[in-house]
Design a protein around this motif. Structure first.
Motif, PDB file in Angstrom:
ATOM      1  N   ILE A 154      -4.492   7.815  -5.308  1.00 27.93           N
ATOM      2  CA  ILE A 154      -4.732   6.687  -4.410  1.00 27.93           C
ATOM      3  C   ILE A 154      -3.621   5.650  -4.523  1.00 27.93           C
ATOM      4  N   VAL A 155      -3.178   5.155  -3.382  1.00 28.23           N
ATOM      5  CA  VAL A 155      -2.347   3.953  -3.328  1.00 28.23           C
ATOM      6  C   VAL A 155      -3.199   2.863  -2.691  1.00 28.23           C
ATOM      7  N   THR A 156      -3.522   1.848  -3.474  1.00 34.56           N
ATOM      8  CA  THR A 156      -4.357   0.755  -2.983  1.00 34.56           C
ATOM      9  C   THR A 156      -3.476  -0.352  -2.413  1.00 34.56           C
ATOM     10  N   VAL A 157      -3.904  -0.927  -1.298  1.00 32.40           N
ATOM     11  CA  VAL A 157      -3.114  -1.956  -0.614  1.00 32.40           C
ATOM     12  C   VAL A 157      -3.990  -3.193  -0.417  1.00 32.40           C
ATOM     13  N   SER A 158      -3.510  -4.338  -0.900  1.00 30.94           N
ATOM     14  CA  SER A 158      -4.225  -5.606  -0.750  1.00 30.94           C
ATOM     15  C   SER A 158      -3.370  -6.573   0.064  1.00 30.94           C
ATOM     16  N   LEU A 159      -3.835  -6.909   1.264  1.00 30.15           N
ATOM     17  CA  LEU A 159      -3.118  -7.832   2.140  1.00 30.15           C
ATOM     18  C   LEU A 159      -3.950  -9.097   2.340  1.00 30.15           C
ATOM     19  N   ARG A 160      -3.355 -10.084   2.972  1.00 24.80           N
ATOM     20  CA  ARG A 160      -4.098 -11.291   3.291  1.00 24.80           C
ATOM     21  C   ARG A 160      -3.686 -11.787   4.671  1.00 24.80           C
ATOM     22  N   ASP A 161      -4.517 -12.660   5.252  1.00 26.49           N
ATOM     23  CA  ASP A 161      -4.199 -13.236   6.548  1.00 26.49           C
ATOM     24  C   ASP A 161      -3.017 -14.187   6.386  1.00 26.49           C
ATOM     25  N   TRP A 162      -1.979 -13.973   7.164  1.00 22.03           N
ATOM     26  CA  TRP A 162      -0.779 -14.801   7.101  1.00 22.03           C
ATOM     27  C   TRP A 162       0.004 -14.589   8.387  1.00 22.03           C
ATOM     28  N   THR A 163       0.792 -15.576   8.768  1.00 29.41           N
ATOM     29  CA  THR A 163       1.655 -15.413   9.933  1.00 29.41           C
ATOM     30  C   THR A 163       2.813 -14.503   9.547  1.00 29.41           C
ATOM     31  N   LEU A 216      -5.423   3.345   0.692  1.00 30.48           N
ATOM     32  CA  LEU A 216      -6.734   2.687   0.715  1.00 30.48           C
ATOM     33  C   LEU A 216      -6.550   1.176   0.695  1.00 30.48           C
ATOM     34  N   PHE A 217      -7.027   0.506   1.724  1.00 31.35           N
ATOM     35  CA  PHE A 217      -6.944  -0.953   1.788  1.00 31.35           C
ATOM     36  C   PHE A 217      -8.159  -1.570   1.099  1.00 31.35           C
ATOM     37  N   ILE A 218      -7.908  -2.644   0.349  1.00 26.89           N
ATOM     38  CA  ILE A 218      -8.977  -3.356  -0.349  1.00 26.89           C
ATOM     39  C   ILE A 218      -8.946  -4.827   0.069  1.00 26.89           C
ATOM     40  N   SER A 219     -10.113  -5.390   0.290  1.00 26.45           N
ATOM     41  CA  SER A 219     -10.231  -6.801   0.659  1.00 26.45           C
ATOM     42  C   SER A 219     -10.552  -7.631  -0.575  1.00 26.45           C
ATOM     43  N   MET A 220      -9.703  -8.627  -0.855  1.00 24.18           N
ATOM     44  CA  MET A 220      -9.953  -9.524  -1.977  1.00 24.18           C
ATOM     45  C   MET A 220     -10.643 -10.809  -1.528  1.00 24.18           C
ATOM     46  N   HIS A 221     -10.682 -11.047  -0.217  1.00 27.97           N
ATOM     47  CA  HIS A 221     -11.328 -12.268   0.285  1.00 27.97           C
ATOM     48  C   HIS A 221     -11.976 -12.018   1.642  1.00 27.97           C
ATOM     49  N   GLY A 222     -12.963 -11.128   1.631  1.00 27.60           N
ATOM     50  CA  GLY A 222     -13.839 -10.972   2.775  1.00 27.60           C
ATOM     51  C   GLY A 222     -13.173 -10.470   4.043  1.00 27.60           C
ATOM     52  N   VAL A 223     -13.745 -10.870   5.164  1.00 34.20           N
ATOM     53  CA  VAL A 223     -13.351 -10.375   6.481  1.00 34.20           C
ATOM     54  C   VAL A 223     -11.885 -10.667   6.819  1.00 34.20           C
ATOM     55  N   PRO A 224     -11.333 -11.850   6.523  1.00 32.32           N
ATOM     56  CA  PRO A 224      -9.926 -12.100   6.869  1.00 32.32           C
ATOM     57  C   PRO A 224      -8.968 -11.070   6.286  1.00 32.32           C
ATOM     58  N   ASP A 225      -9.204 -10.654   5.037  1.00 30.69           N
ATOM     59  CA  ASP A 225      -8.350  -9.628   4.432  1.00 30.69           C
ATOM     60  C   ASP A 225      -8.555  -8.275   5.105  1.00 30.69           C
ATOM     61  N   THR A 226      -9.784  -7.974   5.476  1.00 30.18           N
ATOM     62  CA  THR A 226     -10.067  -6.722   6.174  1.00 30.18           C
ATOM     63  C   THR A 226      -9.348  -6.687   7.512  1.00 30.18           C
ATOM     64  N   GLU A 227      -9.344  -7.807   8.211  1.00 26.51           N
ATOM     65  CA  GLU A 227      -8.660  -7.872   9.508  1.00 26.51           C
ATOM     66  C   GLU A 227      -7.153  -7.700   9.343  1.00 26.51           C
ATOM     67  N   ALA A 228      -6.588  -8.260   8.270  1.00 28.38           N
ATOM     68  CA  ALA A 228      -5.160  -8.081   7.991  1.00 28.38           C
ATOM     69  C   ALA A 228      -4.860  -6.604   7.729  1.00 28.38           C
ATOM     70  N   ALA A 229      -5.773  -5.929   7.029  1.00 34.98           N
ATOM     71  CA  ALA A 229      -5.605  -4.494   6.762  1.00 34.98           C
ATOM     72  C   ALA A 229      -5.691  -3.686   8.054  1.00 34.98           C
ATOM     73  N   GLU A 230      -6.636  -4.052   8.909  1.00 35.90           N
ATOM     74  CA  GLU A 230      -6.811  -3.316  10.162  1.00 35.90           C
ATOM     75  C   GLU A 230      -5.590  -3.435  11.058  1.00 35.90           C
ATOM     76  N   GLU A 249      -4.200   8.312   8.799  1.00 40.65           N
ATOM     77  CA  GLU A 249      -5.468   7.568   8.801  1.00 40.65           C
ATOM     78  C   GLU A 249      -5.804   7.091   7.389  1.00 40.65           C
ATOM     79  N   PRO A 250      -5.676   5.786   7.120  1.00 43.95           N
ATOM     80  CA  PRO A 250      -6.011   5.264   5.798  1.00 43.95           C
ATOM     81  C   PRO A 250      -7.501   4.995   5.665  1.00 43.95           C
ATOM     82  N   LEU A 251      -7.927   4.672   4.468  1.00 43.21           N
ATOM     83  CA  LEU A 251      -9.284   4.204   4.224  1.00 43.21           C
ATOM     84  C   LEU A 251      -9.269   2.686   4.084  1.00 43.21           C
ATOM     85  N   ILE A 252     -10.341   2.044   4.518  1.00 42.70           N
ATOM     86  CA  ILE A 252     -10.506   0.603   4.339  1.00 42.70           C
ATOM     87  C   ILE A 252     -11.829   0.386   3.627  1.00 42.70           C
TER      88      ILE A 252
END
Length: 360
Positions: A184-193, A217-231, A240-243
């Motif tokens: 697995i390669v885990t990816v953690s992103l955040r909402d940012w411009t 595999l994308f992981i959310s560290m802060h709820g929906v905003p991080d999930t949206e950044a991953a999407e 096709e990654p996993l979220i």
């Protein structure tokens, strides 16, 4: 001994909740009878999760009362003294420190990251708030920043308290149900411009990892905003990654990261949780604290989302990933992590000795 803890708690931010869990555990391990009251956005949940007392962080009358009755204030951890989020954030945390000082209560900074402070008024507020305060800061960059501002208090460098954390639940049911057979390669992103080049470059680099046999595999560290950044990135990928679900517990997210061969992270505490599990990482910077932590552990920074000249070349990013697989580099990384964990364990003792001295 009764201590009040001020920080960004009760907002369902995985990193800050990990900090609080680590602080509570570390303080109680050295002082089992210590009474802890946490200023929280969600005091009911905070009390339930950590077996502490809780006060609504927006109820200033109640905050004044509990600080007046306590033996001292712990400010931190996290990055509380900065004005990038907003000036209001800084006004809040300096006000809490000022309330404690008004009531002649000792204040201890607990492994805080300080800065950036871009406004002159921000530096003035911080300098005044931290006068006659002691404690530890998270990195040498924060210590140098305090010195440049003229803050002369006795501060030392101590790593983030999450380093060395032990989590009670070492598994993630959601991940186990996937029955993955590849690494697995885990990816953690955040909402940012961010730029178009960043999005397409990262998506392409992740596709290359997936095509070479990894599960992304994308992981959310802060709820929906991080999930949206991953999407946003996932939609640009050919593979096709996993979220993962954003509602996973702190323990489940830690277990997910521990199961990874590599973490690519924008959130600081995704990098810290990776280090805590001896998982190599590649950072994506949006704040100097990311660069500072990556530099300390000699892990690569893929680029800075604030730099308009950044090319986000997928080939260069994948070359950075290959560098992490070198055995000598990994051995050095593990040695550094073990050293930082030992250093992080010193902070609760420093804090408790400081408060005991003021109580005598």
């Amino acid at each position: 001994m009764h201590l009040v803890i001020s920080g960004y708690y009760g907002f369902q931010n995985t990193g800050d909740e990990a900090i609080l869990q680590a602080m509570v555990y570390q303080l109680r391990r050295q002082e089992p009878g210590v009474r802890l009251t946490v200023l929280s956005n969600d005091p009911v949940t905070t009390c339930s999760n950590y077996e502490v007392e809780g006060v609504n962080r927006w109820d200033m009358a109640q905050i004044r009362r509990v600080i007046r009755q306590a033996d001292g204030l712990i400010s931190g951890g996290g990055s509380l003294f900065q004005d990038v989020t907003s000036l209001n954030t800084l006004i809040y945390y300096t006000s809490i420190v000022s309330i404690a000082k008004f009531h002649n209560k000792p204040v201890f900074l607990y492994s805080q990251g300080v800065g950036p402070l871009e406004r002159p008024i921000s530096r003035l507020m911080t300098r005044r708030a931290l006068k006659n305060v002691e404690g530890t800061v998270r990195d040498a960059q924060s210590l140098n920043f305090l010195h440049r501002m003229g803050v002369k208090g006795p501060f030392s460098v101590s790593p983030d308290p999450v380093l060395g954390s032990v989590f009670a639940e070492p598994s993630c049911t959601w991940l186990e149900e996937k029955k993955l057979t590849s690494e697995i390669v885990t990816v953690s992103l955040r909402d940012w411009t961010v730029s178009r080049e960043y999005k397409h470059g990262l998506a392409s680099a992740l596709d290359r990892l997936a095509e070479s046999g990894y599960t992304v595999l994308f992981i959310s560290m802060h709820g929906v905003p991080d999930t949206e950044a991953a999407e946003d990135i996932a939609h640009l990928m050919k593979t096709e990654p996993l979220i993962s679900p954003s509602h996973l517990s702190l323990e489940e997210k830690a277990a997910l990261i521990e199961s990874s061969a590599l973490l690519i992270g924008m959130r600081l505490h995704s990098l810290i949780l990776a280090a805590n599990a001896f998982v190599p990482f590649a950072a994506i910077s949006y704040d100097p604290k990311i660069d500072s932590f990556a530099k300390e552990l000699k892990q690569p920074v893929l680029g800075d989302v604030n730099d308009e000249k950044e090319t986000w070349d997928p080939a260069k990013m994948n070359a950075s990933f290959e560098h992490l697989s070198d055995e000598d580099n990994y051995a050095e990384y593990c040695t550094t992590v073990r050293f930082l964990i030992k250093e992080a364990e010193k902070t609760p003792g420093l804090a408790l000795r400081y408060f005991r001295k003021r109580l005598d």
